[in-house]
Write a protein that holds these residues in place. Structure first.
Motif, short mmCIF file in Angstrom:
data_model
loop_
_atom_site.label_atom_id
_atom_site.label_comp_id
_atom_site.label_asym_id
_atom_site.label_seq_id
_atom_site.Cartn_x
_atom_site.Cartn_y
_atom_site.Cartn_z
N VAL A 44 1.36 10.51 -2.96
CA VAL A 44 0.73 10.79 -1.66
C VAL A 44 1.84 10.94 -0.63
CG1 VAL A 44 -0.75 9.84 0.15
CG2 VAL A 44 -1.35 9.49 -2.25
N LYS A 45 1.70 11.96 0.22
CA LYS A 45 2.67 12.16 1.30
C LYS A 45 2.38 11.14 2.41
CE LYS A 45 4.25 16.23 3.55
NZ LYS A 45 3.84 17.55 4.02
N LEU A 46 3.41 10.41 2.81
CA LEU A 46 3.19 9.33 3.78
C LEU A 46 3.93 9.55 5.09
CD1 LEU A 46 3.74 6.23 1.47
CD2 LEU A 46 1.59 6.85 2.55
N ILE A 47 3.28 9.18 6.19
CA ILE A 47 3.97 9.06 7.46
C ILE A 47 3.79 7.59 7.84
CG2 ILE A 47 4.13 9.81 9.86
CD1 ILE A 47 4.21 12.28 8.36
N SER A 48 4.87 6.83 7.82
CA SER A 48 4.73 5.40 8.05
C SER A 48 5.38 5.01 9.37
CB SER A 48 5.36 4.62 6.90
OG SER A 48 4.70 4.98 5.70
N ILE A 49 4.65 4.21 10.15
CA ILE A 49 5.11 3.88 11.50
C ILE A 49 5.34 2.37 11.63
CG2 ILE A 49 4.70 4.23 13.97
CD1 ILE A 49 2.38 6.13 13.19
N SER A 50 6.48 2.03 12.22
CA SER A 50 6.81 0.62 12.44
C SER A 50 7.59 0.49 13.73
CB SER A 50 7.65 0.11 11.26
OG SER A 50 8.09 -1.20 11.51
N ARG A 51 7.66 -0.73 14.25
CA ARG A 51 8.49 -0.97 15.45
C ARG A 51 9.94 -1.12 15.08
NH1 ARG A 51 5.78 -6.31 17.01
NH2 ARG A 51 6.02 -6.38 14.77
N LYS A 52 10.18 -1.42 13.80
CA LYS A 52 11.57 -1.63 13.39
C LYS A 52 11.90 -0.83 12.12
CE LYS A 52 10.34 -5.94 11.07
NZ LYS A 52 9.28 -6.80 11.57
N PHE A 57 12.88 0.29 8.40
CA PHE A 57 12.45 -0.19 7.08
C PHE A 57 12.87 0.82 6.04
CE2 PHE A 57 9.12 2.37 8.95
CZ PHE A 57 8.63 3.15 7.91
N LYS A 58 12.82 0.40 4.78
CA LYS A 58 13.31 1.26 3.70
C LYS A 58 12.30 2.38 3.39
CE LYS A 58 15.30 0.90 -0.84
NZ LYS A 58 14.85 0.42 -2.11
N LYS A 59 12.81 3.60 3.42
CA LYS A 59 11.94 4.76 3.19
C LYS A 59 11.65 4.92 1.69
CE LYS A 59 13.34 9.37 3.57
NZ LYS A 59 12.44 10.25 2.88
N LEU A 60 10.42 5.30 1.37
CA LEU A 60 10.05 5.50 -0.04
C LEU A 60 9.99 7.00 -0.36
CD1 LEU A 60 7.06 2.99 -0.14
CD2 LEU A 60 9.39 2.55 -0.90
N LYS A 61 9.76 7.27 -1.64
CA LYS A 61 9.59 8.67 -2.08
C LYS A 61 8.37 9.28 -1.35
CE LYS A 61 7.53 9.56 -5.98
NZ LYS A 61 7.02 9.73 -7.32
N ASN A 62 8.45 10.51 -0.95
CA ASN A 62 7.35 11.22 -0.27
C ASN A 62 7.03 10.66 1.12
OD1 ASN A 62 6.78 12.67 -2.70
ND2 ASN A 62 5.56 10.95 -3.40
N VAL A 64 0.84 -1.20 0.00
CA VAL A 64 0.00 0.00 0.00
C VAL A 64 0.88 1.25 0.00
CG1 VAL A 64 -1.61 1.35 1.42
CG2 VAL A 64 -2.04 -1.07 1.04
N ARG A 65 1.96 1.23 0.79
CA ARG A 65 2.86 2.39 0.85
C ARG A 65 3.48 2.65 -0.52
NH1 ARG A 65 6.80 0.06 4.09
NH2 ARG A 65 8.09 1.83 3.50
N LYS A 66 3.89 1.57 -1.15
CA LYS A 66 4.53 1.70 -2.48
C LYS A 66 3.52 2.34 -3.46
CE LYS A 66 7.08 -1.13 -5.81
NZ LYS A 66 6.18 -1.44 -6.92
N TYR A 67 2.29 1.82 -3.42
CA TYR A 67 1.25 2.32 -4.33
C TYR A 67 0.98 3.81 -4.08
CZ TYR A 67 -3.24 2.83 -6.65
OH TYR A 67 -4.26 3.27 -7.45
N LEU A 68 0.83 4.18 -2.82
CA LEU A 68 0.52 5.58 -2.49
C LEU A 68 1.70 6.49 -2.82
CD1 LEU A 68 -1.38 5.11 0.90
CD2 LEU A 68 -2.38 5.66 -1.32
N SER A 69 2.90 6.00 -2.52
CA SER A 69 4.10 6.79 -2.80
C SER A 69 4.21 7.06 -4.31
CB SER A 69 5.33 6.05 -2.27
OG SER A 69 6.49 6.51 -2.88
N GLU A 70 3.97 6.02 -5.09
CA GLU A 70 4.04 6.19 -6.56
C GLU A 70 2.96 7.13 -7.07
OE1 GLU A 70 3.92 2.13 -7.84
OE2 GLU A 70 6.07 1.84 -7.51
#
Ligand SMILES: NC(=O)c1ccc[n+]([C@@H]2O[C@H](COP(=O)([O-])OP(=O)(O)OC[C@H]3O[C@@H](n4cnc5c(N)ncnc54)[C@H](OP(=O)(O)O)[C@@H]3O)[C@@H](O)[C@H]2O)c1
Length: 289
Positions: A29-37, A39-44, A20-26
């Motif tokens: 869409v500006k993303l704020i992504s949260i994880s416990r560990k 991960f590779k950051k995408l465009k936007n 979903v992040r990849k799709y939105l980034s492409e």
């Protein structure tokens, strides 16, 4: 979608979230992504790494985002991670975060098979989570997915591993059905649900157009390979699931299969308004390999 359209994604390193992040980034869409560990950051994308989703770190960054896609969830329990903690309590925490951050829209993945009288712990926790969302006062879209399949989901990875070994094991008869949906369709639907008014306060089965027996699915998946398909007794599959933490199928994976749940594709189709990928065509095309 414009660049000012900011969306928060929880459980960022999970299978659905990654796609979903990849799709939105492409789609800018500006993303704020949260994880416990890490991960590779995408465009936007802005990354937040926080083990306990610390409000002091998260809140200032997510304030006034347009929506939040809550993709934290488990389908197998352990002493550390039980359904109540992760599926219910954590969802409650995210709802409260949304309210404090003035985020009005929340999208959540529940599970196909959630209904009032279902006695399985996994579904009860998803039911409770749904209830929290419905009573939250937020604009929600709740999806109840069957198997979401892509190149790197757990089920597909399991089948690929078995093919390498030359034998796929089917618990029980294999006549129970699944209604898989392709991850690319899921990404489009989730994205659409953020802005399309038809998704407002809706609970929708997230299923593909075809209900297919597990046995047939496995046969189509492995068609071009010299793989043996072996049926194993349900009793031994359950025994393995109960006693071995590394078993291929968890207890609730088996419950889900035997549950033979069917979703309302028509209702989904009416709202999404685009045709979804046929799973048998997808399997025949070899695109999951
Ligand atoms: N995939 C399917 O076929 C399917 C079917 C039905 C329902 N669903 C639901 O859809 C959602 C996403 O599924 P998925 O397949 O992407 O699952 P997944 O790959 O297992 O990802 C779930 C994510 O939840 C986060 N998480 C797990 N335990 C946590 C904890 N104790 N505290 C905080 N975060 C935790 C993890 O994110 P981080 O590691 O990034 O922290 C994990 O990557 C889940 O709610 C799942 O139940 C999926």
């Amino acid at each position: 979608m414009t660049k000012d359209f900011q969306i928060v994604v929880t459980g960022a390193s999970g299978f659905v979230a990654k796609n979903v992040r990849k799709y939105l980034s492409e789609n800018n869409v500006k993303l704020i992504s949260i994880s416990r560990k890490n991960f590779k950051k995408l465009k936007n994308e802005t990354k937040i790494i926080s083990k306990n989703y610390d409000e002091r770190i998260i809140l200032p960054k997510i304030k006034n985002s347009f929506g939040l896609i809550h993709l934290v969830g488990i389908g197998k329990q352990s002493i550390k991670n039980n359904y109540n903690l992760v599926n219910v309590e954590f969802t409650n925490k995210i709802i409260n975060l949304c309210k404090k951050a003035k985020i009005k829209k929340i999208v959540y993945n529940s599970g196909l098979g959630v209904y009032k009288t279902n006695s399985i712990g996994y579904f009860i926790s998803k039911y409770e989570a749904e209830k929290l969302l419905i009573e939250s006062g937020l604009d929600y879209t709740i999806f109840r997915p069957s198997y979401i399949v892509g190149k790197d989901d757990l089920f597909t990875k399991y089948l690929k591993r078995q093919i390498k070994k030359g034998e796929i094991q089917i618990p029980g008869s294999g006549n129970y059905s699944i209604q898989p949906i392709y991850i690319n369709d899921v990404c489009q639907i989730i994205s659409k649900s953020l802005i399309d008014k038809n998704f407002k306060k809706q609970t929708l089965d997230l299923v593909g157009p075809e209900s297919i027996s597990f046995q047939k699915y496995v046969k189509l998946f492995s068609k071009k390979t010299p793989t043996k398909i072996k049926k194993i007794s349900l009793e031994s599959a359950y025994h393995d699931a109960i006693s071995n933490t590394k078993s291929e199928f968890g207890v609730d994976d088996l419950n889900l299969l035997v549950g033979d749940f069917k979703g309302n594709y028509r209702k989904l189709q009416k709202i999404t308004k685009f045709p979804l990928q046929s799973i048998s065509e997808l399997l025949k095309s070899g695109r999951l390999f």
